[in-house]
Motif scaffolding. Structure first.
Motif, PDB file in Angstrom:
ATOM      1  N   LEU A   1       0.831  -1.206   0.000  1.00  0.00           N
ATOM      2  CA  LEU A   1       0.000   0.000   0.000  1.00  0.00           C
ATOM      3  C   LEU A   1       0.866   1.257   0.000  1.00  0.00           C
ATOM      4  N   ALA A   2       1.910   1.260   0.842  1.00  0.00           N
ATOM      5  CA  ALA A   2       2.792   2.438   0.906  1.00  0.00           C
ATOM      6  C   ALA A   2       3.474   2.680  -0.439  1.00  0.00           C
ATOM      7  N   LEU A   3       3.965   1.624  -1.059  1.00  0.00           N
ATOM      8  CA  LEU A   3       4.634   1.769  -2.363  1.00  0.00           C
ATOM      9  C   LEU A   3       3.639   2.221  -3.435  1.00  0.00           C
ATOM     10  N   ALA A   4       2.406   1.702  -3.365  1.00  0.00           N
ATOM     11  CA  ALA A   4       1.394   2.095  -4.348  1.00  0.00           C
ATOM     12  C   ALA A   4       1.064   3.583  -4.231  1.00  0.00           C
ATOM     13  N   VAL A   5       0.987   4.083  -3.003  1.00  0.00           N
ATOM     14  CA  VAL A   5       0.707   5.513  -2.802  1.00  0.00           C
ATOM     15  C   VAL A   5       1.873   6.360  -3.297  1.00  0.00           C
ATOM     16  N   LEU A   6       3.099   5.934  -2.971  1.00  0.00           N
ATOM     17  CA  LEU A   6       4.279   6.711  -3.349  1.00  0.00           C
ATOM     18  C   LEU A   6       4.497   6.740  -4.862  1.00  0.00           C
ATOM     19  N   PHE A   7       4.232   5.598  -5.516  1.00  0.00           N
ATOM     20  CA  PHE A   7       4.534   5.486  -6.942  1.00  0.00           C
ATOM     21  C   PHE A   7       3.293   5.622  -7.822  1.00  0.00           C
ATOM     22  N   ALA A   8       2.195   6.132  -7.262  1.00  0.00           N
ATOM     23  CA  ALA A   8       0.992   6.374  -8.061  1.00  0.00           C
ATOM     24  C   ALA A   8       1.269   7.329  -9.228  1.00  0.00           C
ATOM     25  N   PRO A   9       2.077   8.403  -9.043  1.00  0.00           N
ATOM     26  CA  PRO A   9       2.393   9.267 -10.207  1.00  0.00           C
ATOM     27  C   PRO A   9       3.098   8.512 -11.332  1.00  0.00           C
ATOM     28  N   LEU A  10       4.005   7.596 -10.984  1.00  0.00           N
ATOM     29  CA  LEU A  10       4.674   6.773 -12.005  1.00  0.00           C
ATOM     30  C   LEU A  10       3.660   5.913 -12.743  1.00  0.00           C
ATOM     31  N   GLN A  11       2.706   5.325 -12.006  1.00  0.00           N
ATOM     32  CA  GLN A  11       1.676   4.505 -12.634  1.00  0.00           C
ATOM     33  C   GLN A  11       0.823   5.333 -13.593  1.00  0.00           C
ATOM     34  N   ARG A  12       0.461   6.542 -13.172  1.00  0.00           N
ATOM     35  CA  ARG A  12      -0.353   7.395 -14.053  1.00  0.00           C
ATOM     36  C   ARG A  12       0.417   7.759 -15.320  1.00  0.00           C
ATOM     37  N   TRP A  13       1.709   8.051 -15.178  1.00  0.00           N
ATOM     38  CA  TRP A  13       2.534   8.395 -16.340  1.00  0.00           C
ATOM     39  C   TRP A  13       2.654   7.207 -17.288  1.00  0.00           C
ATOM     40  N   LEU A  14       2.848   6.013 -16.729  1.00  0.00           N
ATOM     41  CA  LEU A  14       2.962   4.815 -17.570  1.00  0.00           C
ATOM     42  C   LEU A  14       1.638   4.488 -18.254  1.00  0.00           C
ATOM     43  N   GLU A  15       0.530   4.710 -17.553  1.00  0.00           N
ATOM     44  CA  GLU A  15      -0.784   4.472 -18.165  1.00  0.00           C
ATOM     45  C   GLU A  15      -0.995   5.381 -19.370  1.00  0.00           C
ATOM     46  N   ALA A  16      -0.537   6.625 -19.256  1.00  0.00           N
ATOM     47  CA  ALA A  16      -0.668   7.568 -20.386  1.00  0.00           C
ATOM     48  C   ALA A  16       0.190   7.136 -21.568  1.00  0.00           C
ATOM     49  N   LYS A  17       1.343   6.518 -21.292  1.00  0.00           N
ATOM     50  CA  LYS A  17       2.246   6.096 -22.363  1.00  0.00           C
ATOM     51  C   LYS A  17       1.846   4.752 -22.968  1.00  0.00           C
ATOM     52  N   LEU A  18       1.465   3.786 -22.093  1.00  0.00           N
ATOM     53  CA  LEU A  18       1.209   2.417 -22.561  1.00  0.00           C
ATOM     54  C   LEU A  18      -0.260   2.150 -22.883  1.00  0.00           C
ATOM     55  N   LYS A  19      -1.145   2.996 -22.393  1.00  0.00           N
ATOM     56  CA  LYS A  19      -2.588   2.914 -22.670  1.00  0.00           C
ATOM     57  C   LYS A  19      -3.291   1.756 -21.954  1.00  0.00           C
ATOM     58  N   TYR A  20      -2.542   0.835 -21.381  1.00  0.00           N
ATOM     59  CA  TYR A  20      -3.150  -0.314 -20.699  1.00  0.00           C
ATOM     60  C   TYR A  20      -2.732  -0.298 -19.228  1.00  0.00           C
ATOM     61  N   ARG A  21      -3.724  -0.370 -18.326  1.00  0.00           N
ATOM     62  CA  ARG A  21      -3.414  -0.295 -16.905  1.00  0.00           C
ATOM     63  C   ARG A  21      -2.608  -1.492 -16.427  1.00  0.00           C
ATOM     64  N   SER A  22      -2.932  -2.688 -16.930  1.00  0.00           N
ATOM     65  CA  SER A  22      -2.222  -3.893 -16.507  1.00  0.00           C
ATOM     66  C   SER A  22      -0.754  -3.840 -16.916  1.00  0.00           C
ATOM     67  N   ALA A  23      -0.493  -3.430 -18.154  1.00  0.00           N
ATOM     68  CA  ALA A  23       0.892  -3.337 -18.631  1.00  0.00           C
ATOM     69  C   ALA A  23       1.654  -2.277 -17.832  1.00  0.00           C
ATOM     70  N   ALA A  24       1.003  -1.139 -17.568  1.00  0.00           N
ATOM     71  CA  ALA A  24       1.644  -0.075 -16.795  1.00  0.00           C
ATOM     72  C   ALA A  24       1.952  -0.540 -15.377  1.00  0.00           C
ATOM     73  N   ALA A  25       1.005  -1.252 -14.747  1.00  0.00           N
ATOM     74  CA  ALA A  25       1.216  -1.744 -13.382  1.00  0.00           C
ATOM     75  C   ALA A  25       2.334  -2.776 -13.342  1.00  0.00           C
ATOM     76  N   LEU A  26       2.425  -3.624 -14.376  1.00  0.00           N
ATOM     77  CA  LEU A  26       3.486  -4.635 -14.422  1.00  0.00           C
ATOM     78  C   LEU A  26       4.857  -3.978 -14.546  1.00  0.00           C
ATOM     79  N   VAL A  27       4.977  -3.011 -15.454  1.00  0.00           N
ATOM     80  CA  VAL A  27       6.255  -2.311 -15.640  1.00  0.00           C
ATOM     81  C   VAL A  27       6.641  -1.559 -14.361  1.00  0.00           C
TER      82      VAL A  27
END
Length: 358
Positions: free
Chosen positions: A54-80
């Motif tokens: 949970l702590a890592l997810a909160v801290l790295f949520a901006p990275l996840q949002r940026w990857l989602e914008a680049k990769l278009k798929y939430r699963s792929a972004a979360a995996l990366v």
């Protein structure tokens, strides 16, 4: 002849239905409480992994949002994102863990050798003012026996760390497995919690913001500053050729996490040790470093990294961190402050509602 009132005939039926409804409500509450308790028991082994994920997810949520914008798929972004975070966190942790085991064993052996050979006593006897202190220590404490017990304990701990390395790897994998879903499904989880919590929408938003602030403040203001202090302390010990610099740097970082305590608990005795050993130049350098650098790190970096995100009294911060560590283990560094924050927000909500009801 008076006809019976239909309302009187229906009254027993209505009362019977209401009493049945009360019984059903009580049974439902009891079943819900039992279910929550059983779910808690099932979740207990996973609480540390859940807290860190949970702590890592909160801290790295901006990275996840940026990857989602680049990769278009939430699963792929979360995996990366999970893989990247895993490399960033796990590689240094593995290296530090291995070196800690080695340096702890070597440092304990060296310390035991100095005590048994009489070097420590000779250093104190060179200073006449410290001779009474030496006699009192020898009267009160069996120093060789204590050091030997400490050495045995460190060796046992080192061995258990090596044996438990498989479980540590499994624990790391579990954290990043959970992290993947926390990153990918964070919005759905927030909406589910919003629907389940018996709070108004504004109150839920306030709770989420405070939890987010607490996690950021704990990680950046407590752990990050402590890591900087430990890193600088370890480098200073290495530069001054003191034994086990990584071990003592780690200990300084751990002590810096706890309010009121700090790295000074380590570097002050180390400076005294250097002075007694005749290394007055090194002792002066270490003292100046401790006063200037170590003190400055906390005073400057903590406000920059945290700002006003976490406003807690020192006593509350101390209780939440130490109490969290005692109750939850290492995960208590996150869970302690978060539990305290949630409790304080709920109390504030109750207080606000009570004032509105007057």
């Amino acid at each position: 002849m008076n006809e019976p009132d239909p309302r009187e005939a229906n009254a027993p039926v209505s009362n019977d239905r209401e009493s049945r409804r009360h019984v059903q409500t009580l049974v439902l509450l009891a079943a819900t409480a039992l279910g929550i308790y059983l779910c808690y028991l099932m979740a207990v082994p996973f609480i540390p992994a859940l807290a860190w994920a949970l702590a890592l997810a909160v801290l790295f949520a901006p990275l996840q949002r940026w990857l989602e914008a680049k990769l278009k798929y939430r699963s792929a972004a979360a995996l990366v994102a999970s893989l990247a975070i895993g490399v960033i966190v796990e590689v240094p942790a593995t290296f530090v863990g291995q070196q800690l085991v080695v340096q702890a064993a070597k440092g304990a052996e060296m310390f035991e050798k100095k005590i048994n050979s009489g070097e420590w006593q000779a250093a104190l006897q060179r200073e006449p003012r410290l001779v009474p202190l030496l006699k009192r220590i020898e009267e009160q404490i069996d120093l060789p026996g204590t050091v030997k017990s400490l050495t045995t304990w460190l060796s046992t701990v080192a061995g258990s760390i090596v044996k438990g390395s498989v479980f540590q790897v499994v624990g790391f994998c579990l954290i990043f497995y959970l992290l993947f879903f926390f990153l990918r499904d964070r919005q759905a989880a927030r909406e589910t919690l919003r629907a389940l919590l018996p709070l108004a929408s504004a109150e839920v938003d306030r709770l989420f913001v405070r939890i987010d602030d607490t996690i950021h403040a704990t990680i950046y203001g407590t752990l990050a500053v402590a890591c900087v202090q430990g890193l600088l302390g370890g480098l200073m010990f290495w530069w001054l050729d003191l034994p086990a610099p990584l071990l003592w740097g780690t200990v300084m970082a751990l002590l810096a996490i706890i309010p009121v305590f700090g790295a000074f608990i380590i570097w002050i005795p180390a400076a005294l040790f250097l002075g007694l050993d005749g290394e007055w130049g090194k002792a002066l350098i270490l003292t100046m470093w401790g006063v200037v650098v170590d003190g400055t790190v906390e005073k400057l970096h903590c406000p920059i990294l945290v700002g006003n995100r976490l406003k807690q009294h020192t006593i509350l911060a101390f209780i939440s961190l130490v109490g969290g560590l005692i109750l939850f283990g290492p995960a208590g560094l996150i869970l302690g402050p978060v539990v305290l924050t949630i409790t304080m927000v709920l109390l504030e909500i109750w207080s606000a509602r009570s004032r509105e009801g007057k």
